[in-house]
Design an enzyme around this catalytic site. Structure first.
Site, PDB file in Angstrom:
ATOM      1  N   GLU A 443     -44.573  -4.573 -38.349  1.00 64.68           N
ATOM      2  CA  GLU A 443     -43.260  -4.592 -39.236  1.00 64.68           C
ATOM      3  C   GLU A 443     -42.173  -5.411 -38.912  1.00 64.68           C
ATOM      4  OE1 GLU A 443     -45.068  -3.338 -41.910  1.00 64.68           O
ATOM      5  OE2 GLU A 443     -43.110  -3.906 -42.063  1.00 64.68           O
TER       6      GLU A 443
HETATM    7  C1  LIG Z   1     -52.345  -2.679 -34.909  1.00 66.52           C
HETATM    8  C2  LIG Z   1     -51.872  -3.733 -35.741  1.00 66.52           C
HETATM    9  C3  LIG Z   1     -51.589  -3.568 -37.037  1.00 66.52           C
HETATM   10  C4  LIG Z   1     -50.797  -4.495 -38.033  1.00 66.52           C
HETATM   11  N1  LIG Z   1     -50.637  -4.131 -39.241  1.00 66.52           N
HETATM   12  C5  LIG Z   1     -50.240  -5.143 -40.119  1.00 66.52           C
HETATM   13  C6  LIG Z   1     -50.487  -5.061 -41.635  1.00 66.52           C
HETATM   14  O1  LIG Z   1     -50.838  -3.959 -42.153  1.00 66.52           O
HETATM   15  N2  LIG Z   1     -50.416  -5.970 -42.377  1.00 66.52           N
HETATM   16  C7  LIG Z   1     -50.000  -7.204 -41.735  1.00 66.52           C
HETATM   17  O2  LIG Z   1     -49.593  -8.136 -42.725  1.00 66.52           O
HETATM   18  N3  LIG Z   1     -49.742  -7.478 -40.430  1.00 66.52           N
HETATM   19  C8  LIG Z   1     -50.019  -6.441 -39.703  1.00 66.52           C
HETATM   20  N4  LIG Z   1     -49.791  -6.488 -38.181  1.00 66.52           N
HETATM   21  C9  LIG Z   1     -49.534  -7.917 -37.659  1.00 66.52           C
HETATM   22  C10 LIG Z   1     -48.300  -7.780 -37.074  1.00 66.52           C
HETATM   23  O3  LIG Z   1     -47.163  -7.520 -38.116  1.00 66.52           O
HETATM   24  C11 LIG Z   1     -47.952  -9.209 -36.379  1.00 66.52           C
HETATM   25  O4  LIG Z   1     -48.708  -8.932 -35.065  1.00 66.52           O
HETATM   26  C12 LIG Z   1     -46.406  -9.136 -35.954  1.00 66.52           C
HETATM   27  O5  LIG Z   1     -45.733  -9.634 -36.955  1.00 66.52           O
HETATM   28  C13 LIG Z   1     -46.176 -10.353 -34.918  1.00 66.52           C
HETATM   29  O6  LIG Z   1     -46.870 -11.444 -35.434  1.00 66.52           O
HETATM   30  P1  LIG Z   1     -47.605 -12.279 -34.254  1.00 66.52           P
HETATM   31  O7  LIG Z   1     -48.612 -11.043 -33.647  1.00 66.52           O
HETATM   32  O8  LIG Z   1     -48.386 -13.375 -34.837  1.00 66.52           O
HETATM   33  O9  LIG Z   1     -46.916 -12.433 -33.112  1.00 66.52           O
HETATM   34  P2  LIG Z   1     -46.084 -13.920 -33.034  1.00 66.52           P
HETATM   35  O10 LIG Z   1     -45.267 -14.132 -34.245  1.00 66.52           O
HETATM   36  O11 LIG Z   1     -46.954 -15.240 -32.454  1.00 66.52           O
HETATM   37  O12 LIG Z   1     -44.913 -13.544 -32.008  1.00 66.52           O
HETATM   38  C14 LIG Z   1     -44.969 -13.466 -30.495  1.00 66.52           C
HETATM   39  C15 LIG Z   1     -43.784 -13.576 -29.835  1.00 66.52           C
HETATM   40  O13 LIG Z   1     -43.035 -14.226 -30.323  1.00 66.52           O
HETATM   41  C16 LIG Z   1     -41.722 -13.722 -30.665  1.00 66.52           C
HETATM   42  N5  LIG Z   1     -41.130 -14.704 -31.871  1.00 66.52           N
HETATM   43  C17 LIG Z   1     -42.047 -15.286 -32.936  1.00 66.52           C
HETATM   44  N6  LIG Z   1     -41.348 -16.042 -33.717  1.00 66.52           N
HETATM   45  C18 LIG Z   1     -39.893 -15.896 -33.242  1.00 66.52           C
HETATM   46  C19 LIG Z   1     -38.791 -16.658 -33.623  1.00 66.52           C
HETATM   47  N7  LIG Z   1     -38.653 -17.281 -34.842  1.00 66.52           N
HETATM   48  N8  LIG Z   1     -37.867 -16.152 -33.006  1.00 66.52           N
HETATM   49  C20 LIG Z   1     -37.724 -15.413 -31.834  1.00 66.52           C
HETATM   50  N9  LIG Z   1     -38.803 -14.907 -31.528  1.00 66.52           N
HETATM   51  C21 LIG Z   1     -40.123 -15.261 -32.172  1.00 66.52           C
HETATM   52  C22 LIG Z   1     -42.095 -12.367 -31.329  1.00 66.52           C
HETATM   53  O14 LIG Z   1     -41.053 -11.498 -31.325  1.00 66.52           O
HETATM   54  C23 LIG Z   1     -43.181 -11.902 -30.150  1.00 66.52           C
HETATM   55  O15 LIG Z   1     -42.523 -11.180 -29.233  1.00 66.52           O
HETATM   56  C24 LIG Z   1     -50.640  -5.497 -37.306  1.00 66.52           C
HETATM   57  C25 LIG Z   1     -50.565  -5.904 -36.006  1.00 66.52           C
HETATM   58  C26 LIG Z   1     -51.311  -4.968 -35.253  1.00 66.52           C
HETATM   59  C27 LIG Z   1     -51.405  -5.357 -33.808  1.00 66.52           C
END
Ligand SMILES: Cc1cc2nc3c(=O)[nH]c(=O)nc-3n(C[C@H](O)[C@H](O)[C@H](O)COP(=O)(O)OP(=O)(O)OC[C@H]3O[C@@H](n4cnc5c(N)ncnc54)[C@H](O)[C@@H]3O)c2cc1C
Length: 617
Positions: A443
């Protein structure tokens, strides 16, 4: 083992004494309810949660999910509980009755959530996903879409999802590549691969309605070119009956650290070129629509952090009363002195007090968020509505991030109270800690929440919304001063609030200067201190309500009799506990927050000036 989720006495205190839930019944929207009906609903929710949902927590964790031939089977025990949940009409408590809801105030629905989320939030997500997706259709959908989908989603007959994430588009939603092409019949052909989709595929409901973010061919890059589509797993015919399966295939589920019973799915849309969707809202305005669900989901995820903490605290408290180890501190050197329950040891009491302060503070904070939703709904004037909406918008990132960070820490502290047993599967706190860890990530990660707070929310209406927030805290500080025993706590809270105001101003200005990187490096610490000040606000508020009630209970008694009554009378002990908890937080934890605010004000740039190579090889 005791079945513990939430403290009913505390729920009643927050509902009726702190936030006066009964006053909501004077409004036409809620005039069918009264305190008796509220209590009946909460009692029944508690029964269902303890008897039916809580047993699925460990069983679901142990059995997990089965993925076979593109289909997901949920743990067997979920089927019975979900049927009871749907038959009991628990799914969309706050939706209008004609749409399949109960029309309940959000504040009271939050009390129900304490039990349902606290019992097994992986289970509750199946219901929420349908309601959250349904609300977008209710607000932004055409009449035809509302007729086709709403009732079945609100009642839980069909579930929903929220489909944003792709391999290259996580936090950076605007990078998504899933595409949409308009077809002659007005529907859209959707093509793309999504990952991490909660409840993306399962056998609990006959249909799943996916709200999918995609870019119409030729639309602008970034978030400005994103549209939102309703993509049913099974097509829904014009008469509401189920048609052909849509071209949506689950290609796998994740093996996760926790919430083993919650399917986190990879979904392929249009692999055979046959996936159809309906536009929800306007072309290229999909983020505006999706933000409605995302904001609601952020409040929900904050509540997940809190309810996990609430359950973990109660388990730890219960355990600390039963587990005997060591001797009383004053008998440390008496080898034959009896072992005492660990709750007698000051260090264990410190852990319990820390947990209680945060659990109490978070409950009030979460319920306050729900009350703002009710006030928005019941506002008499547009100004009144904008005032409450502004407060909610400002507080949403803090509520999500603070309650999930602290929620995890409370669960971790609960494991500590259990000692080695806490680290084993024999006791529930281990699972609570694993399950809640994701809440700080999905989220919008908590880091993204902090950027939202600093980059967008602090400056709303040229800072007026933040000033309104400060005004709300000040009101509680002034009323606490009416109680002699609370005036010092009120002064300290005021000092922290004023310092928070200075810190916000300083950080906001730095964010607009050439040192903006340094400001954003301090965004998460700022979010945390704002959460701490909110805890002080909520605990002081509780203490002032309790001080008035305690005075009435103790009126006319001398010092000895007052002490005795506090020791022996449950009501007096509860109110006294509120004052003690606020005293502990404001005297022992708030000074640390002051130190953190000093550090933010000092704006040390090391984080951003550190050369990348110097982080290590
Ligand atoms: C169990 C689970 C359920 C989920 N359910 C859903 C769902 O129902 N629908 C859906 O669409 N998604 C879902 N997700 C996805 C989830 O919302 C994403 O994993 C999350 O938004 C982070 O994206 P990412 O994993 O690609 O991490 P990344 O975006 O790669 O982030 C990695 C790190 O970098 C930081 N970061 C990234 N960009 C920036 C920035 N611009 N500035 C500062 N810091 C930054 C982040 O804070 C994080 O600490 C789910 C994930 C999991 C694990």
């Amino acid at each position: 083992m005791a079945q513990l989720i939430a403290d009913r006495r505390d729920i009643d205190f927050v509902l009726y004494e702190q936030f006066d839930a009964e006053a909501l019944c004077r409004h036409a929207n809620f005039s069918d309810f009264n305190r008796k009906t509220f209590n009946m609903i909460i009692d029944e929710a508690r029964q269902l949660a303890i008897k039916e949902i809580l047993p699925t927590l460990a069983e679901g964790d142990r059995d997990g999910l089965v993925f076979e031939d593109g289909q997901v089977r949920v743990p067997e025990c979920f089927h019975r509980s979900y049927k009871l949940f749907v038959d009991g009409e628990w799914n969309a408590l706050t939706a209008e009755p004609e749409l399949g809801g109960q029309g309940l105030p959000c504040l009271v629905a939050q009390a129900v959530s304490d039990y349902q989320l606290g019992a097994n939030y992986a289970f509750s997500l199946f219901g929420f996903s349908g309601v959250g997706a349904g609300e977008m259709i209710e607000i932004f959908g055409t009449e035809e879409q509302k007729n086709l989908f709403l009732k079945k989603m609100y009642t839980g007959q069909w579930s929903g999802t929220m489909v944003l994430t792709e391999p290259e588009a996580g936090s950076d939603v605007g990078a998504l590549v899933t595409s949409a092409r308009k077809l002659p019949d007005g529907t859209y052909s959707i093509t793309g691969n999504k990952i991490f989709i909660t409840c993306g595929e399962h056998d609990l409901t006959e249909n799943i309605i996916h709200p999918v973010l995609a870019r119409i061919e030729g639309a602008p890059a970034g978030t400005r070119g994103i549209s939102l589509f309703i993509v049913p797993k099974k097509w829904v015919n014009a008469d509401g009956s189920l048609g052909e399966p849509n071209d949506v295939v689950c290609t796998g589920i994740e093996e996760k650290m926790g919430i083993h019973a919650s399917p986190t799915c990879s979904l392929s849309f249009g692999g055979k070129g046959q996936c159809r969707g309906l536009l929800l809202g306007e072309e290229n305005r999909g983020m505006k629509v999706m933000f409605h669900m995302m904001n609601a989901a952020r409040l929900l995820v904050g509540a997940i952090g809190f309810t996990s903490a609430s359950a973990a605290y109660l388990y730890a408290l219960n355990y600390a009363r039963e587990r005997k180890q060591g001797r009383d501190l004053e008998k440390t050197f008496e080898a034959d002195a009896p072992q005492v329950p660990i709750i007698r040891h000051p260090d264990v009491r410190r852990m319990l007090m820390w947990m209680k302060a945060h659990v109490d503070g978070m409950r009030s904070f979460i319920y306050y968020g729900a009350l703002l939703l009710d006030r928005i709904k019941c506002s008499e004037t547009p100004e009144d509505q904008a005032y409450h909406q502004g407060l909610l918008d400002l507080l949403t990132p803090v509520l999500k991030a603070y309650c999930t960070d602290r929620g995890f820490e409370v669960c971790s502290e609960a494991v500590q109270v259990y000692g080695g047993y806490g680290y084993t599967r024999e006791y529930p706190v281990e699972q609570l800690m694993r399950d809640v860890r994701i809440a700080a990530i999905y989220e919008g990660t908590n880091g993204i929440q902090a950027m939202d707070l600093l980059g967008r929310k602090l400056g709303m209406e040229k800072g007026q919304v933040f000033m309104n927030f400060m005004g709300e805290v000040s009101r509680v500080i002034q009323s606490a001063r009416a109680f002699e025993g609370l005036s010092e706590l009120a002064d300290k809270t005021e000092q922290a609030l004023n310092r928070l105001g200075e810190t916000a101003l300083h950080l906001g200005q730095t964010a607009m200067s050439e040192n903006f990187r340094t400001a954003f490096a301090h965004a998460t610490p700022f979010q945390e201190v704002m959460g701490d000040v909110i805890m002080a606000w909520m605990l002081l508020w509780r203490a002032s309500v309790a001080a008035g009630s305690l005075e009435k209970l103790l009126a006319g008694l001398d010092e000895d009799a007052r002490r005795k009554k506090i020791d022996t009378h449950k009501g007096a002990a509860f109110y006294h506990g509120q004052i003690q908890t606020a005293t502990y937080f404001i005297n022992s934890l708030l000074p640390v927050t002051q130190g953190k605010m000093d550090a933010i004000m000092a704006a040390d740039p090391s984080v951003v000036t550190m050369p990348e190579a110097a982080f290590g090889s």
